[in-house]
Motif scaffolding. Structure first.
Motif, PDB file in Angstrom:
ATOM      1  N   ALA A   1      35.380  39.200  61.745  1.00 37.34           N
ATOM      2  CA  ALA A   1      36.682  39.875  61.553  1.00 37.34           C
ATOM      3  C   ALA A   1      36.486  41.260  60.932  1.00 37.34           C
ATOM      4  O   ALA A   1      37.448  42.020  60.753  1.00 37.34           O
ATOM      5  N   GLY A   2      35.227  41.602  60.569  1.00 40.02           N
ATOM      6  CA  GLY A   2      34.948  42.914  59.956  1.00 40.02           C
ATOM      7  C   GLY A   2      35.311  42.975  58.487  1.00 40.02           C
ATOM      8  O   GLY A   2      35.381  44.049  57.892  1.00 40.02           O
ATOM      9  N   ASP A   3      35.541  41.795  57.866  1.00 33.75           N
ATOM     10  CA  ASP A   3      35.878  41.742  56.439  1.00 33.75           C
ATOM     11  C   ASP A   3      34.560  41.720  55.652  1.00 33.75           C
ATOM     12  O   ASP A   3      34.145  40.678  55.145  1.00 33.75           O
ATOM     13  N   THR A   4      33.902  42.884  55.577  1.00 32.67           N
ATOM     14  CA  THR A   4      32.530  42.896  55.043  1.00 32.67           C
ATOM     15  C   THR A   4      32.344  43.850  53.864  1.00 32.67           C
ATOM     16  O   THR A   4      31.252  44.349  53.637  1.00 32.67           O
TER      17      THR A   4
ATOM     18  N   PHE B   1      25.835  43.071  52.346  1.00 29.46           N
ATOM     19  CA  PHE B   1      24.635  43.892  52.524  1.00 29.46           C
ATOM     20  C   PHE B   1      24.437  44.301  53.981  1.00 29.46           C
ATOM     21  O   PHE B   1      24.482  43.449  54.875  1.00 29.46           O
ATOM     22  N   GLN B   2      24.268  45.604  54.211  1.00 35.77           N
ATOM     23  CA  GLN B   2      23.983  46.187  55.524  1.00 35.77           C
ATOM     24  C   GLN B   2      25.160  46.139  56.512  1.00 35.77           C
ATOM     25  O   GLN B   2      25.065  46.664  57.607  1.00 35.77           O
ATOM     26  N   LEU B   3      26.260  45.467  56.166  1.00 34.20           N
ATOM     27  CA  LEU B   3      27.316  45.260  57.168  1.00 34.20           C
ATOM     28  C   LEU B   3      28.647  45.905  56.795  1.00 34.20           C
ATOM     29  O   LEU B   3      29.671  45.572  57.376  1.00 34.20           O
ATOM     30  N   GLU B   4      28.657  46.849  55.824  1.00 35.25           N
ATOM     31  CA  GLU B   4      29.984  47.295  55.375  1.00 35.25           C
ATOM     32  C   GLU B   4      30.416  48.673  55.857  1.00 35.25           C
ATOM     33  O   GLU B   4      31.528  49.092  55.577  1.00 35.25           O
ATOM     34  N   SER B   5      29.573  49.393  56.609  1.00 36.93           N
ATOM     35  CA  SER B   5      30.017  50.709  57.090  1.00 36.93           C
ATOM     36  C   SER B   5      31.083  50.544  58.175  1.00 36.93           C
ATOM     37  O   SER B   5      31.154  49.504  58.846  1.00 36.93           O
ATOM     38  N   GLY B   6      31.890  51.583  58.367  1.00 38.12           N
ATOM     39  CA  GLY B   6      32.988  51.513  59.344  1.00 38.12           C
ATOM     40  C   GLY B   6      32.504  51.203  60.750  1.00 38.12           C
ATOM     41  O   GLY B   6      33.065  50.350  61.445  1.00 38.12           O
ATOM     42  N   GLY B   7      31.434  51.905  61.180  1.00 33.95           N
ATOM     43  CA  GLY B   7      30.896  51.688  62.526  1.00 33.95           C
ATOM     44  C   GLY B   7      30.347  50.294  62.698  1.00 33.95           C
ATOM     45  O   GLY B   7      30.527  49.661  63.755  1.00 33.95           O
ATOM     46  N   MET B   8      29.668  49.786  61.660  1.00 35.11           N
ATOM     47  CA  MET B   8      29.100  48.429  61.723  1.00 35.11           C
ATOM     48  C   MET B   8      30.214  47.388  61.835  1.00 35.11           C
ATOM     49  O   MET B   8      30.095  46.427  62.598  1.00 35.11           O
TER      50      MET B   8
ATOM     51  N   ILE C   1      21.714  43.967  62.790  1.00 30.56           N
ATOM     52  CA  ILE C   1      21.088  44.894  61.840  1.00 30.56           C
ATOM     53  C   ILE C   1      20.068  45.786  62.546  1.00 30.56           C
ATOM     54  O   ILE C   1      19.928  46.962  62.239  1.00 30.56           O
ATOM     55  N   SER C   2      19.359  45.219  63.540  1.00 32.83           N
ATOM     56  CA  SER C   2      18.340  45.992  64.269  1.00 32.83           C
ATOM     57  C   SER C   2      18.961  46.986  65.235  1.00 32.83           C
ATOM     58  O   SER C   2      18.437  48.081  65.438  1.00 32.83           O
ATOM     59  N   LEU C   3      20.077  46.603  65.876  1.00 34.03           N
ATOM     60  CA  LEU C   3      20.681  47.438  66.918  1.00 34.03           C
ATOM     61  C   LEU C   3      21.514  48.582  66.362  1.00 34.03           C
ATOM     62  O   LEU C   3      21.620  49.635  66.986  1.00 34.03           O
ATOM     63  N   TYR C   4      22.128  48.371  65.185  1.00 31.28           N
ATOM     64  CA  TYR C   4      23.040  49.397  64.679  1.00 31.28           C
ATOM     65  C   TYR C   4      22.265  50.511  63.960  1.00 31.28           C
ATOM     66  O   TYR C   4      22.293  50.653  62.757  1.00 31.28           O
ATOM     67  N   ARG C   5      21.520  51.268  64.749  1.00 30.80           N
ATOM     68  CA  ARG C   5      20.774  52.429  64.253  1.00 30.80           C
ATOM     69  C   ARG C   5      20.669  53.421  65.405  1.00 30.80           C
ATOM     70  O   ARG C   5      20.757  53.021  66.565  1.00 30.80           O
ATOM     71  N   PRO C   6      20.452  54.714  65.086  1.00 30.02           N
ATOM     72  CA  PRO C   6      20.324  55.681  66.187  1.00 30.02           C
ATOM     73  C   PRO C   6      19.209  55.247  67.138  1.00 30.02           C
ATOM     74  O   PRO C   6      18.147  54.833  66.694  1.00 30.02           O
ATOM     75  N   GLY C   7      19.417  55.321  68.415  1.00 32.14           N
ATOM     76  CA  GLY C   7      18.400  54.882  69.384  1.00 32.14           C
ATOM     77  C   GLY C   7      18.772  53.538  69.959  1.00 32.14           C
ATOM     78  O   GLY C   7      19.300  53.451  71.075  1.00 32.14           O
TER      79      GLY C   7
END
Length: 449
Positions: A160-163, A167-174, A193-199
């Motif tokens: 639900a994005g209630d983060t 840890f590691q999951l609270e940015s808007g994009g994430m 966690i691995s996918l949500y990075r540039p590239g």
């Protein structure tokens, strides 16, 4: 570098800054520019070098110093481990009162020394403090080491994005990504966690589609299926590449790890050589073609691995992060008051972050009680299902003095009025008292601000 070495040499020779600045700007601004090349392509620099004695002296010295390390820096978390006394094998130095090696990390690796990164994470303190608050409240303390990663309610909260605070999951994009992905198992957290990075982000739509539409997942060769099925046909981890070169081309464990290292260090020249070995084999490597993989398919698979080489992620690292992500999400779901209190305390120095988490607590229906000299501690604390504001978070109020105040209150009872407070607490000053009054810390005694 070419421009920097001119500036440094000029400064040491006490040449006026304006002259050195003018000289350094004669070096063309290009990638990998050297002084030797600059002298051949810059007519201004060449003319000045031939006509001016000071310039000649600066350039001659600079040519000898160019390319040397300009200074030494300390790795924030790197620790070198040796089986013999470190002084027997490596020269040491003191850098900012920390003992460090004089060799850079690449030399240490070549010498066969073990280099580890030990990350100190704020999240570990938040978890420890949360468990402490749970124990204080008299509730059973969960054993996080035995926690199964299978709680549907925790995954529903994450999906639900209630983060906030997770840890590691609270940015808007994430959060947006999590709402698309709807993770329902631990493997999804690791991949997220691995996918949500540039590239790797380019793979996100394919991963999400594969998760929600299994029929869309396709493999270039059947041998890839057991390796890539957990990530819906996407290459996400370095370990998967190690498995691919082993399964398709017969690499040994050791050799597959060399490929992983070449990828993680972005050594594209090494990877180009490996292409030939991967497809046609070499000593100790069978090769994909000999294993029944058609050459065009083998080439295509290697192309994917080469693209992936720029941003490959280490699954064991992502898994360790996912453990902390799940534990913080679990504590947030089942112990929200204790968790948010510990989280706020970890950011006491940052007014904006404290305010955002106080707002988050209120959004979750948790009351944040005002600061009060008879109820508050120095830091935020749980109080009967609510969070009591910490006195040290009031601007211009010192944490050390408030610790003394809490000790005095614990030993000799609550304060009866403002003057009683002033008599009994050491270390107060006018500015601190005015801040406590303005924040309403004496309101419960009937005093007026």
């Amino acid at each position: 570098a070419a421009r920097a070495v001119i500036r440094d040499v000029g400064r040491v020779l006490r040449v006026p800054y304006a002259d050195v600045d003018k000289l350094s700007k004669m070096v063309p601004f290009e990638l990998n520019m050297t002084l030797e090349r600059a002298l051949t392509i810059s007519p201004d620099l060449k003319a000045q070098y031939q006509s001016d004695e000071t310039t000649k002296k600066i350039i001659d010295l600079s040519l000898r110093l160019e390319g040397l390390p300009r200074h030494s820096s300390t790795h924030a978390a790197g620790v070198v481990i040796s089986s013999v006394p470190i002084t027997d094998v490596v020269p040491l130095q003191v850098n900012d009162s920390v003992i460090t090696t004089q060799f850079p990390m690449t030399t240490l690796e070549e010498l066969g020394l073990l280099k580890m990164d030990f990350l100190g994470l704020r999240t570990l303190t938040v978890i420890r403090d949360t468990l402490g608050f749970i124990e204080e409240s008299g509730k059973p303390v969960p054993d996080l080491n035995r926690l199964p990663f299978t709680d549907d309610k925790v995954y529903q909260m994450i999906a639900a994005g209630d983060t906030d605070g997770v840890f590691q999951l609270e940015s808007g994009g994430m959060r947006q990504f999590l709402q698309q992905l709807k993770p329902d198992c631990f493997e999804d957290l690791i991949a997220g966690i691995s996918l949500y990075r540039p590239g790797p982000m380019e793979q996100i739509p394919r991963y999400v589609k594969g998760k929600h539409t299994p029929g869309s997942v396709a493999y270039l060769h059947p041998l890839l299926e057991p390796i890539l099925c957990t990530t819906y046909g996407c290459m996400v981890y370095q370990e998967q590449v190690m498995e691919i070169v082993r399964a398709l081309a017969g690499y040994s464990y050791g050799r597959s790890d060399l490929v992983r290292r070449a990828m993680s260090k972005k050594k594209h020249d090494v990877m180009a050589k490996e292409r030939e070995y991967f497809i046609h084999g070499t000593e100790g490597v069978v090769g994909a073609v000999a294993n029944g993989v058609p050459e065009p398919v083998a080439n295509q698979i290697f192309d994917e691995m080469m693209d992936f080489a720029s941003y490959a992620f280490n699954k064991s690292h992502a898994a360790a992060y996912a453990v902390l992500a799940y534990r913080t999400a679990y504590l947030k779901y089942y112990y929200p008051v204790e968790f948010l209190t510990a989280l706020i305390n970890s950011f006491l120095g940052s007014v904006d972050t404290v305010a955002s988490y106080v707002y988050s607590a209120r959004n979750h229906g948790i009351k944040v009680l005002p600061p009060d000299v008879n109820f508050s501690r120095a830091r935020f604390a749980p109080e009967k299902g609510a969070i009591r504001f910490g006195l040290a978070a009031v601007r211009n109020v010192g944490g050390a003095v408030m610790e003394v105040m809490v000790q005095e209150r614990t030993e000799n009872g609550t304060f009866t009025d403002f003057f009683n407070f002033c008599d009994r607490v050491d270390g107060l000053n006018k500015r601190m008292l005015e801040a406590l009054i303005s924040a309403g810390c004496f309101d419960s005694m009937g005093g007026r601000r």
